[in-house]
Design a protein around this motif. Structure first.
Motif, short mmCIF file in Angstrom:
data_model
loop_
_atom_site.label_atom_id
_atom_site.label_comp_id
_atom_site.label_asym_id
_atom_site.label_seq_id
_atom_site.Cartn_x
_atom_site.Cartn_y
_atom_site.Cartn_z
N UNK A 217 -41.63 56.15 1.99
CA UNK A 217 -41.37 55.64 3.34
C UNK A 217 -39.93 55.15 3.49
N UNK A 218 -39.45 54.39 2.51
CA UNK A 218 -38.08 53.87 2.60
C UNK A 218 -37.04 54.99 2.52
N UNK A 219 -37.31 55.99 1.70
CA UNK A 219 -36.40 57.13 1.63
C UNK A 219 -36.31 57.86 2.96
N UNK A 220 -37.45 58.06 3.59
CA UNK A 220 -37.47 58.72 4.91
C UNK A 220 -36.75 57.89 5.95
N UNK A 221 -36.95 56.57 5.91
CA UNK A 221 -36.29 55.68 6.87
C UNK A 221 -34.77 55.75 6.75
N UNK A 222 -34.27 55.75 5.53
CA UNK A 222 -32.82 55.79 5.36
C UNK A 222 -32.23 57.10 5.87
N UNK A 223 -32.92 58.20 5.64
CA UNK A 223 -32.45 59.49 6.18
C UNK A 223 -32.43 59.45 7.71
N UNK A 224 -33.47 58.84 8.29
CA UNK A 224 -33.54 58.73 9.75
C UNK A 224 -32.40 57.88 10.29
N UNK A 225 -32.06 56.78 9.61
CA UNK A 225 -30.99 55.91 10.08
C UNK A 225 -29.62 56.60 9.96
N UNK A 226 -29.43 57.37 8.90
CA UNK A 226 -28.17 58.11 8.76
C UNK A 226 -28.03 59.12 9.89
N UNK A 227 -29.11 59.84 10.19
CA UNK A 227 -29.09 60.80 11.30
C UNK A 227 -28.82 60.10 12.63
N UNK A 228 -29.46 58.95 12.84
CA UNK A 228 -29.26 58.19 14.07
C UNK A 228 -27.81 57.72 14.20
N UNK A 229 -27.23 57.31 13.07
CA UNK A 229 -25.84 56.85 13.08
C UNK A 229 -24.90 57.94 13.59
N UNK A 230 -25.05 59.15 13.06
CA UNK A 230 -24.16 60.23 13.48
C UNK A 230 -24.43 60.65 14.93
N UNK A 231 -25.69 60.71 15.31
CA UNK A 231 -26.02 61.08 16.69
C UNK A 231 -25.42 60.09 17.69
N UNK A 232 -25.61 58.80 17.42
CA UNK A 232 -25.10 57.77 18.32
C UNK A 232 -23.56 57.77 18.34
N UNK A 233 -22.97 57.93 17.15
CA UNK A 233 -21.50 57.88 17.07
C UNK A 233 -20.86 59.06 17.79
N UNK A 234 -21.38 60.27 17.60
CA UNK A 234 -20.81 61.44 18.27
C UNK A 234 -21.08 61.40 19.77
N UNK A 235 -22.25 60.91 20.15
CA UNK A 235 -22.61 60.89 21.58
C UNK A 235 -21.82 59.85 22.35
N UNK A 236 -21.60 58.69 21.74
CA UNK A 236 -20.93 57.60 22.47
C UNK A 236 -19.45 57.47 22.12
N UNK A 237 -19.06 57.96 20.95
CA UNK A 237 -17.69 57.80 20.51
C UNK A 237 -17.37 56.40 20.04
N UNK A 238 -18.38 55.55 19.95
CA UNK A 238 -18.16 54.15 19.57
C UNK A 238 -18.37 53.95 18.07
#
Length: 224
Positions: free
Chosen positions: A116-137
């Motif tokens: 579960x924790x391994x899956x969560x960390x992969x999800x957070x890394x993906x979310x980080x890049x999605x949010x960063x590229x989408x918002x530029x922040x």
């Protein structure tokens, strides 16, 4: 009396195998027992009453201890040992079904938690890049990596919530998660408002919440 408690816990692990798991278990039981003794003394119990209550609180942990390896005996010697009333490791094992089941459950929880924790960390890394590229922040999106350990700590606390041997770990995870969430909120609010001269007050709030969480866990321990 505390020395007597230490000797009692040492005796429980006298025939234990020299493994990391046994060492961690012994350390956790030792610390919890001494803390309980101190709490009982603070509540007005006599040293003898506190000692008996602390020992009773340990319970039967034989199923959680990894025993040292004992070479199997020939059938004839085993029969003689039983006839003489001597304790035999593999005879006792026939009556340890409940303890073995508890140990299997703990092992299963740990395996599921790692997944579960391994899956969560992969999800957070993906979310980080999605949010960063989408918002530029990019200057603020890194806060996700403060939230991630808080979430994994909460998941760990949920997995071990009803496991007596992991009560201390559950407490650490809950308090740690609260601090990580507060730290993330501090940066988000500070970057959004620019009021860095005020937002530091959030750390005072976090300290108060930490005290409240620890008090709740102490109350839960007394109720048990």
């Amino acid at each position: 009396m505390k020395q007597k408690l230490t000797e009692y816990v040492d005796a429980l692990f006298r025939s234990a195998a020299l493994t990391v798991r046994n060492a961690e278990l012994k350390e956790e039981i030792m610390q919890n027992t001494l803390e309980k003794y101190d709490d009982l003394i603070a509540d007005g119990k006599t040293p003898d009453e506190a000692y008996r209550a602390a020992v009773d609180g340990i319970g039967d942990i034989s199923g959680l201890i990894e025993p040292a390896y004992v070479p199997p005996q020939p059938p004839e010697e085993t029969a003689v040992s039983v006839a003489k009333g001597e304790k035999s490791v593999h005879v006792e094992a026939n009556f340890g079904g409940a303890d073995a089941e508890a140990e299997d459950d703990l092992r299963r929880r740990k395996k599921l938690l790692n997944s579960a924790t391994g899956t969560l960390w992969l999800a957070f890394v993906a979310l980080y890049f999605l949010w960063s590229f989408a918002s530029g922040k990019w200057y603020i999106s890194w806060v996700i990596f403060l939230i991630a350990p808080g979430v994994t700590d909460l998941v760990t606390a949920v997995f071990y919530w009803n496991v007596p041997e992991k009560r201390k770990k559950v407490r650490r995870c809950c308090v740690g998660a609260m601090w990580m969430f507060m730290l993330a909120a501090y940066f988000v609010v500070s970057f959004a408002t620019g009021a860095w001269h005020v937002t530091w007050v959030m750390f005072l709030i976090a300290a108060a919440l930490s005290c409240m969480l620890n008090a709740c866990f102490d109350l839960r321990r007394e109720e048990r």
